[in-house]
Design a protein around this motif. Structure first.
Motif, PDB file in Angstrom:
ATOM      1  N   VAL A   1     -12.873  -4.523 -12.818  1.00 33.93           N
ATOM      2  CA  VAL A   1     -12.228  -4.799 -11.535  1.00 33.93           C
ATOM      3  C   VAL A   1     -12.519  -3.678 -10.529  1.00 33.93           C
ATOM      4  CG1 VAL A   1      -9.948  -4.815 -10.418  1.00 33.93           C
ATOM      5  CG2 VAL A   1     -10.401  -6.321 -12.357  1.00 33.93           C
ATOM      6  N   THR A   2     -12.404  -2.424 -10.990  1.00 29.70           N
ATOM      7  CA  THR A   2     -12.665  -1.286 -10.102  1.00 29.70           C
ATOM      8  C   THR A   2     -14.095  -1.316  -9.580  1.00 29.70           C
ATOM      9  OG1 THR A   2     -11.143   0.006 -11.468  1.00 29.70           O
ATOM     10  CG2 THR A   2     -12.509   1.235  -9.923  1.00 29.70           C
ATOM     11  N   ALA A   3     -15.013  -1.714 -10.464  1.00 29.81           N
ATOM     12  CA  ALA A   3     -16.424  -1.700 -10.074  1.00 29.81           C
ATOM     13  C   ALA A   3     -16.794  -2.864  -9.171  1.00 29.81           C
ATOM     14  CB  ALA A   3     -17.312  -1.701 -11.321  1.00 29.81           C
ATOM     15  N   VAL A   4     -16.196  -4.038  -9.381  1.00 32.73           N
ATOM     16  CA  VAL A   4     -16.697  -5.208  -8.639  1.00 32.73           C
ATOM     17  C   VAL A   4     -15.787  -5.733  -7.538  1.00 32.73           C
ATOM     18  CG1 VAL A   4     -17.952  -5.933 -10.717  1.00 32.73           C
ATOM     19  CG2 VAL A   4     -15.842  -7.104 -10.108  1.00 32.73           C
ATOM     20  N   PHE A   5     -14.490  -5.360  -7.505  1.00 34.35           N
ATOM     21  CA  PHE A   5     -13.610  -6.036  -6.555  1.00 34.35           C
ATOM     22  C   PHE A   5     -13.941  -5.718  -5.097  1.00 34.35           C
ATOM     23  CE2 PHE A   5      -9.682  -6.802  -4.158  1.00 34.35           C
ATOM     24  CZ  PHE A   5      -9.546  -8.147  -4.408  1.00 34.35           C
ATOM     25  N   GLY A   6     -14.480  -4.523  -4.842  1.00 32.23           N
ATOM     26  CA  GLY A   6     -14.915  -4.222  -3.475  1.00 32.23           C
ATOM     27  C   GLY A   6     -15.945  -5.231  -2.995  1.00 32.23           C
TER      28      GLY A   6
ATOM     29  N   LEU B   1       0.829  -1.209   0.000  1.00 34.14           N
ATOM     30  CA  LEU B   1       0.000   0.000   0.000  1.00 34.14           C
ATOM     31  C   LEU B   1       0.861   1.256   0.000  1.00 34.14           C
ATOM     32  CD1 LEU B   1      -2.874  -0.972   2.488  1.00 34.14           C
ATOM     33  CD2 LEU B   1      -2.965  -0.923  -0.007  1.00 34.14           C
ATOM     34  N   LEU B   2       2.005   1.204   0.727  1.00 36.26           N
ATOM     35  CA  LEU B   2       2.891   2.374   0.775  1.00 36.26           C
ATOM     36  C   LEU B   2       3.935   2.345  -0.336  1.00 36.26           C
ATOM     37  CD1 LEU B   2       3.542   2.651   4.639  1.00 36.26           C
ATOM     38  CD2 LEU B   2       2.085   4.127   3.241  1.00 36.26           C
ATOM     39  N   ASP B   3       3.921   1.282  -1.151  1.00 39.91           N
ATOM     40  CA  ASP B   3       4.879   1.102  -2.251  1.00 39.91           C
ATOM     41  C   ASP B   3       6.321   1.098  -1.763  1.00 39.91           C
ATOM     42  OD1 ASP B   3       5.140   0.489  -4.876  1.00 39.91           O
ATOM     43  OD2 ASP B   3       5.199   2.539  -5.606  1.00 39.91           O
ATOM     44  N   ARG B   4       6.579   0.342  -0.705  1.00 31.43           N
ATOM     45  CA  ARG B   4       7.936   0.197  -0.196  1.00 31.43           C
ATOM     46  C   ARG B   4       8.545  -1.088  -0.735  1.00 31.43           C
ATOM     47  NH1 ARG B   4       9.064  -0.651   4.840  1.00 31.43           N
ATOM     48  NH2 ARG B   4      10.724   0.859   4.987  1.00 31.43           N
ATOM     49  N   ARG B   5       9.732  -1.004  -1.314  1.00 29.56           N
ATOM     50  CA  ARG B   5      10.453  -2.162  -1.771  1.00 29.56           C
ATOM     51  C   ARG B   5      11.920  -1.985  -1.409  1.00 29.56           C
ATOM     52  NH1 ARG B   5       5.931  -2.611  -3.280  1.00 29.56           N
ATOM     53  NH2 ARG B   5       4.999  -4.080  -4.740  1.00 29.56           N
TER      54      ARG B   5
ATOM     55  N   VAL C   1     -15.521  -3.784  14.892  1.00 28.05           N
ATOM     56  CA  VAL C   1     -14.316  -3.784  14.060  1.00 28.05           C
ATOM     57  C   VAL C   1     -14.608  -4.408  12.699  1.00 28.05           C
ATOM     58  CG1 VAL C   1     -12.012  -4.800  13.819  1.00 28.05           C
ATOM     59  CG2 VAL C   1     -12.717  -3.787  15.994  1.00 28.05           C
ATOM     60  N   GLY C   2     -15.335  -5.524  12.715  1.00 26.96           N
ATOM     61  CA  GLY C   2     -15.690  -6.179  11.459  1.00 26.96           C
ATOM     62  C   GLY C   2     -16.575  -5.308  10.592  1.00 26.96           C
ATOM     63  N   VAL C   3     -17.532  -4.638  11.212  1.00 29.52           N
ATOM     64  CA  VAL C   3     -18.466  -3.809  10.445  1.00 29.52           C
ATOM     65  C   VAL C   3     -17.723  -2.661   9.763  1.00 29.52           C
ATOM     66  CG1 VAL C   3     -20.409  -2.215  10.641  1.00 29.52           C
ATOM     67  CG2 VAL C   3     -20.496  -4.438  11.792  1.00 29.52           C
ATOM     68  N   PHE C   4     -16.872  -1.968  10.513  1.00 30.44           N
ATOM     69  CA  PHE C   4     -16.089  -0.887   9.903  1.00 30.44           C
ATOM     70  C   PHE C   4     -15.155  -1.424   8.818  1.00 30.44           C
ATOM     71  CE2 PHE C   4     -17.381   1.859  13.403  1.00 30.44           C
ATOM     72  CZ  PHE C   4     -17.401   3.106  12.817  1.00 30.44           C
ATOM     73  N   SER C   5     -14.470  -2.523   9.117  1.00 31.28           N
ATOM     74  CA  SER C   5     -13.483  -3.043   8.166  1.00 31.28           C
ATOM     75  C   SER C   5     -14.151  -3.461   6.862  1.00 31.28           C
ATOM     76  CB  SER C   5     -12.743  -4.241   8.761  1.00 31.28           C
ATOM     77  OG  SER C   5     -12.112  -3.886   9.967  1.00 31.28           O
ATOM     78  N   VAL C   6     -15.247  -4.213   6.963  1.00 35.84           N
ATOM     79  CA  VAL C   6     -15.890  -4.709   5.752  1.00 35.84           C
ATOM     80  C   VAL C   6     -16.513  -3.556   4.965  1.00 35.84           C
ATOM     81  CG1 VAL C   6     -17.666  -6.257   4.844  1.00 35.84           C
ATOM     82  CG2 VAL C   6     -16.214  -7.000   6.719  1.00 35.84           C
ATOM     83  N   ALA C   7     -17.022  -2.540   5.673  1.00 33.30           N
ATOM     84  CA  ALA C   7     -17.548  -1.365   4.968  1.00 33.30           C
ATOM     85  C   ALA C   7     -16.431  -0.655   4.195  1.00 33.30           C
ATOM     86  CB  ALA C   7     -18.207  -0.400   5.955  1.00 33.30           C
ATOM     87  N   PHE C   8     -15.274  -0.491   4.830  1.00 32.64           N
ATOM     88  CA  PHE C   8     -14.146   0.146   4.150  1.00 32.64           C
ATOM     89  C   PHE C   8     -13.697  -0.667   2.936  1.00 32.64           C
ATOM     90  CE2 PHE C   8     -13.232   2.795   7.954  1.00 32.64           C
ATOM     91  CZ  PHE C   8     -13.027   3.997   7.299  1.00 32.64           C
ATOM     92  N   VAL C   9     -13.540  -1.976   3.131  1.00 34.83           N
ATOM     93  CA  VAL C   9     -13.069  -2.822   2.033  1.00 34.83           C
ATOM     94  C   VAL C   9     -14.065  -2.790   0.873  1.00 34.83           C
ATOM     95  CG1 VAL C   9     -12.630  -5.212   1.371  1.00 34.83           C
ATOM     96  CG2 VAL C   9     -11.625  -4.298   3.461  1.00 34.83           C
ATOM     97  N   SER C  10     -15.363  -2.817   1.177  1.00 33.45           N
ATOM     98  CA  SER C  10     -16.372  -2.776   0.111  1.00 33.45           C
ATOM     99  C   SER C  10     -16.287  -1.468  -0.671  1.00 33.45           C
ATOM    100  CB  SER C  10     -17.780  -2.904   0.706  1.00 33.45           C
ATOM    101  OG  SER C  10     -17.879  -4.060   1.496  1.00 33.45           O
ATOM    102  N   ALA C  11     -16.070  -0.366   0.048  1.00 34.67           N
ATOM    103  CA  ALA C  11     -16.069   0.939  -0.609  1.00 34.67           C
ATOM    104  C   ALA C  11     -14.772   1.195  -1.365  1.00 34.67           C
ATOM    105  CB  ALA C  11     -16.284   2.041   0.429  1.00 34.67           C
ATOM    106  N   PHE C  12     -13.637   0.753  -0.811  1.00 31.39           N
ATOM    107  CA  PHE C  12     -12.348   1.148  -1.381  1.00 31.39           C
ATOM    108  C   PHE C  12     -11.571   0.006  -2.021  1.00 31.39           C
ATOM    109  CE2 PHE C  12     -13.063   4.180   2.224  1.00 31.39           C
ATOM    110  CZ  PHE C  12     -13.423   5.254   1.422  1.00 31.39           C
ATOM    111  N   GLY C  13     -12.060  -1.224  -1.917  1.00 36.29           N
ATOM    112  CA  GLY C  13     -11.313  -2.378  -2.422  1.00 36.29           C
ATOM    113  C   GLY C  13     -11.069  -2.333  -3.923  1.00 36.29           C
ATOM    114  N   GLY C  14     -12.097  -1.984  -4.684  1.00 34.96           N
ATOM    115  CA  GLY C  14     -11.961  -1.988  -6.140  1.00 34.96           C
ATOM    116  C   GLY C  14     -10.951  -0.954  -6.623  1.00 34.96           C
ATOM    117  N   GLY C  15     -11.054   0.264  -6.110  1.00 34.92           N
ATOM    118  CA  GLY C  15     -10.132   1.313  -6.529  1.00 34.92           C
ATOM    119  C   GLY C  15      -8.709   1.034  -6.071  1.00 34.92           C
ATOM    120  N   THR C  16      -8.587   0.377  -4.888  1.00 25.85           N
ATOM    121  CA  THR C  16      -7.251   0.053  -4.393  1.00 25.85           C
ATOM    122  C   THR C  16      -6.577  -0.978  -5.285  1.00 25.85           C
ATOM    123  OG1 THR C  16      -7.988   0.501  -2.139  1.00 25.85           O
ATOM    124  CG2 THR C  16      -5.977  -0.785  -2.381  1.00 25.85           C
ATOM    125  N   LEU C  17      -7.311  -2.028  -5.661  1.00 22.85           N
ATOM    126  CA  LEU C  17      -6.712  -3.040  -6.539  1.00 22.85           C
ATOM    127  C   LEU C  17      -6.342  -2.405  -7.884  1.00 22.85           C
ATOM    128  CD1 LEU C  17      -5.796  -5.895  -7.046  1.00 22.85           C
ATOM    129  CD2 LEU C  17      -8.090  -6.469  -7.805  1.00 22.85           C
TER     130      LEU C  17
END
Lengths: 210, 210, 210
Positions: free
Chosen positions: B130-135, A54-58, B34-50
């Motif tokens: 991928v951006t649209a569905v990976f989250g 995530l931080l692009d560290r290599r 913790v799970g609720v926040f984490s899964v909400a974050f991953v759903s919202a930002f997972g696609g753009g992150t990948l």
């Protein structure tokens, strides 16, 4: 004050505790030797690897510090010799302590690296939590379970978050980094141990009825 | 024509809808806070992150635009106050609309960034999907389910693909980018809404007998 | 000696075999067309993608060599025409052979790229194994199963590891790279085929009693 040997000792203990948690889950799932080694590695190095990506560290931290790979390899390979010992109450307590130390150290390492890369405080705190918990999340996904850290209603990620908050808040006061590092680790590890001792539960999330 | 405020409004709606889908799944699985926040974050930002990792873009979009993190944090934290409202039919419809808008916007954002990075059309279309569905895929993996987008026989990824195709095809005609962007989003979101209204099903894949 | 056409032929066969394994798993899970294509892609390209991300290589191999994307697309799209044929014993054997060739080739490709990037031997071996097995691991995670490579007690990752070890050991002798490459692939693929023929099982890991 040279913190280095002290931090290395914590890192060794934490890495071994994380790898051990993977080994135990994998054996519970009756995985073969490949599964046991793989899940132990992912549990120990998953959080730091995601942080570095995530931080692009290599190079990745376990490539730069190869000795941790050898350490986990040696631990897993010799497990049959000493696993019985861990069954005893003292062994279980020792593992909880090592895991709590790992939680603190990995959380602060994530927050430190994100902070040094100029990330805003919210992102640094998230990187701390990700570094501390993603190994365990990957372990549970590979074992085909809902991640324990998301569903066991025990403070764990919360303790990592708390430690990162303490660390980042103290950093703004101008205290030297060794002090704030120690305080952050102590806050995360200490709150985790207190939560274990007093059997604290996270409040339930308001249920969603279908 | 300045599209910016318009696109930001869609992005806010889409991000919130994706986070909400994670929140709902996590509560269904009786995860803790913790799970609720984490899964909400991953759903919202997972696609753009990948997408950003595959294209090697840094800083990640949610680090560059921190306000989305705060937005999702605020939404999840205040959910108990207004979740009842979403139970009503109007609330459900509104969420489907926001989700379809998010689908369109994230798909075209993925295709745009890949295209700008000089990727061939096939790769740009894949990045859009991928951006649209990976989250959503990550959300279901963390919740220990087979990804819904792979198995519910409803057009979703297909609509993203269609929108990206329209967008890239129009780009070759020399039309200005704001027009092709809007057309691509409209194609993806519109086809998704039509599929919902007419209850369209994907044809079954020829079964594999064991 | 120009190995190139030979290696390309193996890579085509291996990629198709890996994609086919994803297609078969996805249809077993009754996924729709989106799921079948997605899981086939992830099975074929997951290992190489993770290798490229860990080593920070861009563009990713399937972006640089787009023709593999088209190849897998074409194979999946035409599956209904010829899947019956694979049911025959000859077809099953052919697929095992192609999969074993893919295992060997991808393992050595991972080790070669890591070695060329100056990684130590242990890391190069791990990259070889990751390249060979991560596609299958992702496939099983997406299908909500414990990864087969971790739990079926058959040598698979072990064969990849063995091939990488042979390759790296021979490299230190000064033999030309085409020879050591072929020897590494032969060691991994050959040991996998022998394990299949002789029905070899991995020893069970000492059980963990709860």
């Amino acid at each position: 004050m040279n913190l280095h040997p002290f931090l290395v000792a914590i890192e060794v203990g934490g890495t071994l505790a994380f790898a051990m948690s993977g080994l135990i889950e994998a054996t519970r799932k009756r995985m073969d030797i490949v599964g046991v080694f793989s899940v132990a590695f992912v549990s120990a190095f998953g959080g730091g690897t995601l942080r570095d990506i995530l931080l692009d560290r290599r190079p990745l931290f376990w490539i730069e510090n190869q000795e941790y790979l050898w350490l986990v390899l040696a631990m897993v390979a010799t497990t049959p010799l000493w696993l019985q010992t861990l069954r005893h109450k003292v062994g279980g307590r020792l593992m909880e302590l090592a895991d709590a130390l790992g939680l603190g150290l990995f959380a602060i390492s994530g927050a430190t690296l994100a902070d040094a890369a100029g990330m805003p405080a919210l992102v640094s705190m998230m990187m701390g939590v990700v570094t501390a918990v993603f190994g365990g999340v990957s372990r549970d996904v590979l074992c085909n379970e809902v991640p324990k850290v998301y569903s066991d209603h025990r403070p764990y990620a919360m303790c990592a978050l708390f430690g990162c908050g303490v660390f980042l808040a103290l950093n703004t006061t101008g205290l030297p980094l060794p002090i704030t590092t120690l305080a952050g680790i102590a806050a995360a590890t200490g709150s985790r141990l207190l939560a274990l001792v007093f059997d604290v539960r996270l409040p339930a999330w308001p249920a969603h009825r279908d």
